[in-house]
Design a protein around this motif. Structure first.
Motif, PDB file in Angstrom:
ATOM      1  N   GLN A 121      68.336 -48.761 -25.248  1.00  0.00           N
ATOM      2  CA  GLN A 121      67.823 -50.050 -24.770  1.00  0.00           C
ATOM      3  C   GLN A 121      66.354 -49.937 -24.388  1.00  0.00           C
ATOM      4  OE1 GLN A 121      69.483 -53.039 -24.759  1.00  0.00           O
ATOM      5  NE2 GLN A 121      67.489 -53.912 -24.179  1.00  0.00           N
ATOM      6  N   GLU A 122      65.968 -48.844 -23.738  1.00  0.00           N
ATOM      7  CA  GLU A 122      64.560 -48.655 -23.362  1.00  0.00           C
ATOM      8  C   GLU A 122      63.677 -48.532 -24.597  1.00  0.00           C
ATOM      9  OE1 GLU A 122      64.406 -46.627 -18.939  1.00  0.00           O
ATOM     10  OE2 GLU A 122      64.084 -45.358 -20.705  1.00  0.00           O
ATOM     11  N   ARG A 123      64.130 -47.781 -25.584  1.00  0.00           N
ATOM     12  CA  ARG A 123      63.339 -47.651 -26.823  1.00  0.00           C
ATOM     13  C   ARG A 123      63.173 -49.015 -27.489  1.00  0.00           C
ATOM     14  NH1 ARG A 123      64.225 -42.227 -30.501  1.00  0.00           N
ATOM     15  NH2 ARG A 123      64.007 -40.675 -28.842  1.00  0.00           N
ATOM     16  N   PHE A 124      64.246 -49.775 -27.549  1.00  0.00           N
ATOM     17  CA  PHE A 124      64.184 -51.086 -28.181  1.00  0.00           C
ATOM     18  C   PHE A 124      63.179 -51.989 -27.478  1.00  0.00           C
ATOM     19  CE2 PHE A 124      65.929 -55.448 -28.759  1.00  0.00           C
ATOM     20  CZ  PHE A 124      65.736 -55.547 -30.123  1.00  0.00           C
ATOM     21  N   GLU A 125      63.161 -51.955 -26.169  1.00  0.00           N
ATOM     22  CA  GLU A 125      62.215 -52.776 -25.420  1.00  0.00           C
ATOM     23  C   GLU A 125      60.777 -52.337 -25.666  1.00  0.00           C
ATOM     24  OE1 GLU A 125      63.593 -52.514 -21.404  1.00  0.00           O
ATOM     25  OE2 GLU A 125      65.427 -53.674 -21.813  1.00  0.00           O
ATOM     26  N   ARG A 126      60.546 -51.026 -25.760  1.00  0.00           N
ATOM     27  CA  ARG A 126      59.200 -50.548 -26.068  1.00  0.00           C
ATOM     28  C   ARG A 126      58.799 -50.937 -27.490  1.00  0.00           C
ATOM     29  NH1 ARG A 126      60.703 -45.973 -22.888  1.00  0.00           N
ATOM     30  NH2 ARG A 126      61.431 -44.863 -24.747  1.00  0.00           N
ATOM     31  N   GLN A 127      59.743 -50.867 -28.417  1.00  0.00           N
ATOM     32  CA  GLN A 127      59.446 -51.274 -29.793  1.00  0.00           C
ATOM     33  C   GLN A 127      59.016 -52.744 -29.843  1.00  0.00           C
ATOM     34  OE1 GLN A 127      63.205 -50.084 -31.604  1.00  0.00           O
ATOM     35  NE2 GLN A 127      62.178 -48.448 -32.723  1.00  0.00           N
ATOM     36  N   TYR A 128      59.666 -53.557 -29.062  1.00  0.00           N
ATOM     37  CA  TYR A 128      59.303 -54.975 -29.005  1.00  0.00           C
ATOM     38  C   TYR A 128      57.883 -55.133 -28.448  1.00  0.00           C
ATOM     39  CZ  TYR A 128      59.539 -59.946 -27.894  1.00  0.00           C
ATOM     40  OH  TYR A 128      59.289 -61.294 -27.815  1.00  0.00           O
ATOM     41  N   GLU A 129      57.570 -54.388 -27.392  1.00  0.00           N
ATOM     42  CA  GLU A 129      56.235 -54.454 -26.802  1.00  0.00           C
ATOM     43  C   GLU A 129      55.161 -53.964 -27.773  1.00  0.00           C
ATOM     44  OE1 GLU A 129      56.600 -52.103 -23.317  1.00  0.00           O
ATOM     45  OE2 GLU A 129      57.909 -53.522 -22.260  1.00  0.00           O
ATOM     46  N   LEU A 130      55.478 -52.941 -28.544  1.00  0.00           N
ATOM     47  CA  LEU A 130      54.523 -52.382 -29.507  1.00  0.00           C
ATOM     48  C   LEU A 130      54.389 -53.234 -30.765  1.00  0.00           C
ATOM     49  CD1 LEU A 130      55.638 -48.635 -29.269  1.00  0.00           C
ATOM     50  CD2 LEU A 130      53.398 -49.523 -28.575  1.00  0.00           C
ATOM     51  N   GLY A 131      55.328 -54.145 -30.985  1.00  0.00           N
ATOM     52  CA  GLY A 131      55.317 -54.948 -32.198  1.00  0.00           C
ATOM     53  C   GLY A 131      56.045 -54.298 -33.361  1.00  0.00           C
ATOM     54  N   ILE A 132      56.724 -53.174 -33.105  1.00  0.00           N
ATOM     55  CA  ILE A 132      57.469 -52.493 -34.168  1.00  0.00           C
ATOM     56  C   ILE A 132      58.647 -53.356 -34.615  1.00  0.00           C
ATOM     57  CG2 ILE A 132      58.823 -50.439 -34.770  1.00  0.00           C
ATOM     58  CD1 ILE A 132      55.840 -49.891 -34.440  1.00  0.00           C
ATOM     59  N   VAL A 133      59.341 -53.959 -33.671  1.00  0.00           N
ATOM     60  CA  VAL A 133      60.376 -54.939 -34.001  1.00  0.00           C
ATOM     61  C   VAL A 133      59.849 -56.316 -33.601  1.00  0.00           C
ATOM     62  CG1 VAL A 133      62.250 -53.297 -33.720  1.00  0.00           C
ATOM     63  CG2 VAL A 133      61.577 -54.714 -31.790  1.00  0.00           C
ATOM     64  N   GLU A 134      60.287 -57.320 -34.314  1.00  0.00           N
ATOM     65  CA  GLU A 134      59.764 -58.661 -34.112  1.00  0.00           C
ATOM     66  C   GLU A 134      60.686 -59.496 -33.240  1.00  0.00           C
ATOM     67  OE1 GLU A 134      57.358 -60.380 -37.444  1.00  0.00           O
ATOM     68  OE2 GLU A 134      58.697 -59.137 -38.636  1.00  0.00           O
ATOM     69  N   PRO A 135      60.161 -60.589 -32.689  1.00  0.00           N
ATOM     70  CA  PRO A 135      60.991 -61.485 -31.876  1.00  0.00           C
ATOM     71  C   PRO A 135      62.230 -61.931 -32.649  1.00  0.00           C
ATOM     72  CG  PRO A 135      58.680 -62.078 -31.662  1.00  0.00           C
ATOM     73  CD  PRO A 135      58.748 -61.027 -32.732  1.00  0.00           C
TER      74      PRO A 135
END
Length: 550
Positions: free
Chosen positions: A229-243
């Motif tokens: 869950q923490e990695r996923f949230e960081r990916q969202y912040e970095l733009g690696i995964v999209e909204p």
């Protein structure tokens, strides 16, 4: 006075490949492992968020080095010779490697690390790197092995396994040291160079010096559920995964962390894996420092990627009796004569030379955040990989994200484009297959302030294909048809469902049939063999069918 302008210097190429690294393990892709040198390259270059490998190491290496689909090179599964029913498992002569192309155009060429493209890893032959365009080779011919005493260790074409008897030997460091030595020699020759650095980290076995493991003490104590869950949230912040993206659920075969026994041992497995990645990153830092010292850093195209998704493989990887006979990848005793403990059991604490273990499915699920599935499968978790490209002199955008779906077949065309080199049409007087991919250099050189993201999404016109051990996939635009052999085909809209959670094949059967027809034509054209035949071959040999997939 001669006013003729000096021709721009051709770029150097440093191609760095990790082994079984997950999509999210780097800091710049959301991970908690310390990777400052790779993160520096990401900040100074471009990260691809939808880059695809094949589902396995040997096929990926064959595709990366030739610009072809792996089946066209003779590497359909791994390097086992399953002919005449299956693939020969040997890099054939109808393809030209990157080293052969660059060498023919005046480049110094070298490889340090893992080759794994030759069926015979003991006797020099036409599939060895020294006979496929590389001036210099230091590394291993086989697919994996001890980091303290690797099998099939070779310099040139001479076995040098004895060099690992040095008590300070550690393979990741040796790969780095030899890479730096090659850069030293190549720059002294005043020639452009192509260097392929193929680390075996972080592929099993879990081997790392104790001081490096201790650095990560406590870092994974929160467990895989919380850390995903923490990695996923960081990916969202970095733009690696999209909204709108969803984190895939924990692998249903694995327990919740709170229900997991032996938490200290489980954390130690991931600590050791992290130490292996950390060690590799520090090696890459040494390569960067050498390029800077030689004033070659800005004009060197540096690419970093992984060869496939994270590995869920348990140890021994197949039947123990068969595994222990693989002396190229496993030794029953340490260099000083102690027995090696083989397996994934709490009594075997990974890291030292006298252990041989892997980190398991649950931690691989963390490494592949946000995706499901793993190495060997053609779902996103098996083929999505981190990809960083850095080249300031070539105007590659800094701190950029490129979302164009791309795959291995386009890497060599891009490197040749950067160097202004044409592909070879023949090799030793014989015709070679032409590149399957196309350069994406233009996508990396957008004007400052332009949206790489938007332009890349608008450019989704190509079709991407995969097959490995019967597992198949095709991606056309946002649509992906995929199967797990011998199961049914599934269909996903990756724009709405990038983690492949909602199979919509029943609502889109016409589209699925169109994609399957396209995939089938591609499979016939590139020489995909029916995997069921290979399974039958193994059964006739009296060997477990699972071994057909390597």
């Amino acid at each position: 006075m001669n006013d003729t302008p000096t021709a721009p210097k051709q770029p150097n190429i440093v191609l760095i490949l990790a082994d079984d690294l997950g999509y999210s393990d780097l800091g710049s892709y959301g991970g908690e492992i310390d990777t400052p040198n790779l993160d520096q390259l990401a900040a100074g270059g471009t990260r691809l968020t939808q880059f695809y490998t094949t589902a396995r190491c040997s096929p990926s290496r064959a595709s990366l080095l030739t610009g072809l689909h792996p089946h066209q090179t003779g590497i359909g599964v791994l390097t086992g010779d399953d002919s005449p029913v299956g693939y020969k498992g040997n890099l054939n002569r109808s393809c030209a490697t990157a080293a052969e192309v660059f060498s023919a155009n005046g480049y110094a060429t070298g490889i340090t690390g893992k080759w794994h493209l030759a069926a015979d890893a003991r006797t020099p032959n036409d599939a060895w790197p020294t006979r496929r365009g590389f001036d210099y080779f230091y590394g291993t011919l086989t697919g994996c092995g001890s980091f303290y005493s690797p099998g099939t260790l070779v310099r040139g074409e001479t076995n040098i396994e004895h060099e690992a008897q040095d008590p300070d030997f550690y393979y990741t460091d040796a790969i780095t040291q030899e890479a730096v030595g090659f850069l030293d020699r190549a720059t002294a020759e005043n020639k452009p160079f192509f260097l392929y650095v193929a680390y075996t980290a972080p592929h099993w076995p879990l081997h790392a010096p104790e001081r490096d493991i201790e650095k990560y003490g406590g870092r994974f104590d929160a467990g895989w559920d919380h850390l995903r869950q923490e990695r996923f949230e960081r990916q969202y912040e970095l733009g690696i995964v999209e909204p709108g993206s969803q984190l895939s659920p924990r692998d249903p075969e694995e327990p919740a962390w709170e229900d997991t026994p032996e938490k200290s041992w489980q954390a130690r497995r991931m600590e050791t894996y992290a130490a292996q990645v950390d060690k590799m990153d520090r090696g890459i830092g040494r390569i960067i420092a050498e390029l800077k010292e030689r004033n070659e850093f800005d004009n060197t195209v540096i690419i970093f990627l992984s060869d496939n998704g994270a590995s869920p493989e348990e140890i021994p990887h197949f039947e123990r009796e068969t595994f222990v006979k693989r002396t190229d990848i496993y030794s029953s005793h340490t260099r000083d004569g102690r027995p090696v403990q083989l397996g994934n059991e709490p009594g075997i604490v990974p890291g030292p030379e006298d252990t041989y273990s892997s980190y398991g499915r649950a931690w691989a699920n963390l490494s592949n955040t946000p995706f499901r599935m793993y190495k060997k499968w053609t779902h996103e978790g098996g083929i999505a990989a981190p990809f960083i490209i850095h080249w300031p002199a070539g105007a590659v955008q800094q701190s950029a994200l490129l979302r164009q779906p791309l795959q291995l077949t386009s890497v060599l065309p891009t490197l040749l484009d950067a160097a202004g080199i044409s592909p070879l049409t023949e090799l030793d007087g014989n015709p070679v297959q032409q590149l399957e991919g196309t350069s994406f250099l233009n996508l990396l050189r957008q004007e400052p302030g332009s949206s790489l993201r938007r332009q890349a999404m608008d450019a989704q016109t190509g079709t991407l294909y995969w097959e490995h051990a019967g597992n198949g996939a095709i991606r056309r635009g946002d649509w992906k048809l995929v199967r797990t052999f011998p199961g049914p085909w599934e269909l996903y809209n990756l724009a709405k469902d990038p983690t492949e959670l909602n199979d919509v094949v029943t609502e889109n059967r016409d589209l699925a049939e169109s994609l399957l027809a396209d995939w089938s034509q591609w499979a016939d054209r590139v020489g995909v063999l029916p995997f069921g035949r290979i399974v039958e071959l193994y059964e006739l040999r009296g060997r477990p069918a699972i071994e057909a997939a390597g």
